[in-house]
Write a protein that holds these residues in place. Structure first.
Motif, PDB file in Angstrom:
ATOM      1  N   LEU A  35       3.299 -15.883   5.516  1.00 48.60           N
ATOM      2  CA  LEU A  35       1.967 -15.376   5.853  1.00 48.60           C
ATOM      3  C   LEU A  35       0.940 -15.962   4.900  1.00 48.60           C
ATOM      4  O   LEU A  35       1.235 -16.260   3.740  1.00 48.60           O
ATOM      5  N   ASN A  36      -0.283 -16.093   5.395  1.00 53.97           N
ATOM      6  CA  ASN A  36      -1.381 -16.581   4.569  1.00 53.97           C
ATOM      7  C   ASN A  36      -2.497 -15.548   4.538  1.00 53.97           C
ATOM      8  O   ASN A  36      -2.768 -14.871   5.533  1.00 53.97           O
ATOM      9  N   GLY A  37      -3.148 -15.413   3.386  1.00 50.55           N
ATOM     10  CA  GLY A  37      -4.243 -14.462   3.274  1.00 50.55           C
ATOM     11  C   GLY A  37      -4.877 -14.536   1.903  1.00 50.55           C
ATOM     12  O   GLY A  37      -4.383 -15.226   1.007  1.00 50.55           O
ATOM     13  N   GLU A  38      -5.972 -13.835   1.753  1.00 56.24           N
ATOM     14  CA  GLU A  38      -6.674 -13.809   0.476  1.00 56.24           C
ATOM     15  C   GLU A  38      -6.509 -12.474  -0.250  1.00 56.24           C
ATOM     16  O   GLU A  38      -6.526 -12.420  -1.476  1.00 56.24           O
ATOM     17  N   VAL A  39      -6.361 -11.409   0.493  1.00 60.21           N
ATOM     18  CA  VAL A  39      -6.143 -10.086  -0.094  1.00 60.21           C
ATOM     19  C   VAL A  39      -4.743  -9.634   0.312  1.00 60.21           C
ATOM     20  O   VAL A  39      -4.469  -9.364   1.483  1.00 60.21           O
ATOM     21  N   TRP A  40      -3.858  -9.569  -0.668  1.00 64.17           N
ATOM     22  CA  TRP A  40      -2.443  -9.277  -0.387  1.00 64.17           C
ATOM     23  C   TRP A  40      -2.174  -7.788  -0.651  1.00 64.17           C
ATOM     24  O   TRP A  40      -2.156  -7.347  -1.789  1.00 64.17           O
ATOM     25  N   LEU A  41      -1.935  -7.065   0.438  1.00 64.61           N
ATOM     26  CA  LEU A  41      -1.697  -5.629   0.347  1.00 64.61           C
ATOM     27  C   LEU A  41      -0.421  -5.250   1.094  1.00 64.61           C
ATOM     28  O   LEU A  41      -0.329  -4.164   1.665  1.00 64.61           O
TER      29      LEU A  41
END
Length: 369
Positions: A35-41
């Motif tokens: 997965l790709n993202g900027e905010v990892w929650l």
């Protein structure tokens, strides 16, 4: 780089896995999906760094199989990345193999004592029968009896056969032709695992060269010995890619801490590898010199030929030798509880100064006797 095995060969080795694990999916961790993202929650990690970790690099879970390290190890061992499983030293790989292949009370583990004790420990923890085929005393050293290994494995439902080469503590090697002969004889019955923790100190080619043509061969490697990273606990299992994938499903989610992976990757860069090769050459030179000097001492019965970074030595009085070394501040491995080694110590090869200290302590003991 090893090529892929044909599908029937892969199916045959996967059929050796415990039946209840052949379709086992394992645990899917938060880092398993790409997965790709900027905010990892997605992993319940804390949003702030620990005060002891100023850079904040340790608040995230590591990659389950660090891609950069995996690629570097594949390059080092001349296999494909998908043939590499990285774990907490070779010990984790041994345990994974035993748990994945051996049904308690049914599928046996074969080892060749005196040898590294973790094969027997893992077998006992899994409740797997342990078969022992002792090394035989020869002029060349303590050697594996390959014919006896094959007979015992065939007759006693061995599912895993561990061949340690160079052997610890004996220092002897197993010819690749004998590994092939064992794998062929046990095709469809057992996986032959070649433990090469000390192969860097040997002139023999790695059994990793056999992976292409032999689906039931696996190889253990480590950065703990020649690469001087024992505290980092980075070991590798090399095998057919589908077998590696099956074992990965049985492995704990995050086996290699990020600092350890980063340290290992740095140690596999060209400049560090060049220094490692130079130090291995020095160890081999020191091994030869120490063996010759030990053999000339009174009270030394035999110094075994060794392809590892250690020497197995028999003494007239091993207890006195052990105590003399300890009194001089030198700690060696007492092997007297191991099968056949009632009079033996294993001495790791140290620096030239370390080795001179060994010789001085034993020479002084001899002079005082």
């Amino acid at each position: 780089m090893s090529a892929a095995l044909p599908r029937p060969a892969i199916d045959a080795v996967l059929a050796l896995l415990r039946p209840d694990l052949q379709a086992f999916a394992g645990y899917s961790s938060a880092r398993s999906a790409a997965l790709n993202g900027e905010v990892w929650l997605n992993a319940n990690e804390l949003a702030w760094a620990n005060p002891a970790d100023a850079a904040g690099t340790s608040r995230r879970y590591p990659e389950p199989q660090p891609s950069g390290l995996r690629a570097a190890l594949a390059d080092l061992y001349e296999v494909a990345p998908e043939q590499v499983l990285v774990g907490r030293g070779s010990d984790e790989a041994i345990d994974l193999l035993v748990r994945a292949f051996c049904r308690p009370g049914i599928d046996a583990v074969l080892a060749t004592p005196p040898v590294f004790g973790m094969y027997a420990v893992s077998a006992r923890l899994q409740g797997a029968p342990l078969l022992e085929v002792p090394l035989i005393e020869t002029e060349a050293g303590l050697m594996v009896d390959i014919d006896a290994v094959i007979r015992s494995a065939r007759d006693n439902a061995a599912r895993l056969v561990f061949l340690c080469s160079p052997s610890n503590p004996a220092g002897s090697e197993i010819a690749l032709a004998d590994v092939v002969r064992t794998a062929q004889a046990l095709q469809g019955q057992a996986v032959v695992v070649v433990d090469e923790a000390y192969i860097e100190f040997s002139s023999q080619a790695s059994a990793a060269t056999l992976l292409t043509g032999h689906d039931n061969v696996a190889v253990l490697r480590t950065l703990s010995k020649a690469h001087a990273l024992a505290a980092a606990r980075v070991g590798t299992l090399l095998a057919a890619a589908p077998l590696i994938a099956a074992l990965r499903r049985c492995q704990a989610p995050y086996p290699v801490p990020t600092p350890c992976a980063e340290l290992a990757l740095a140690a596999l860069q060209p400049a560090a590898l060049a220094q490692t090769r130079a130090r291995v050459a020095e160890v081999c030179q020191q091994r030869s010199a120490l063996a010759q000097s030990l053999a000339a001492l009174p009270g030394v019965r035999r110094v075994y030929p060794s392809a590892g970074n250690y020497l197995l030595v028999r003494f007239d009085d091993a207890q006195a030798a052990f105590e003399a070394l300890l009194a001089a501040g030198v700690v060696v491995r007492d092997q007297r509880a191991a099968p056949q080694l009632y009079d033996a110590l294993r001495i790791s090869i140290g620096s030239a100064d370390d080795n001179q200290r060994v010789l001085a302590a034993l020479s002084a003991r001899s002079a005082a006797a």
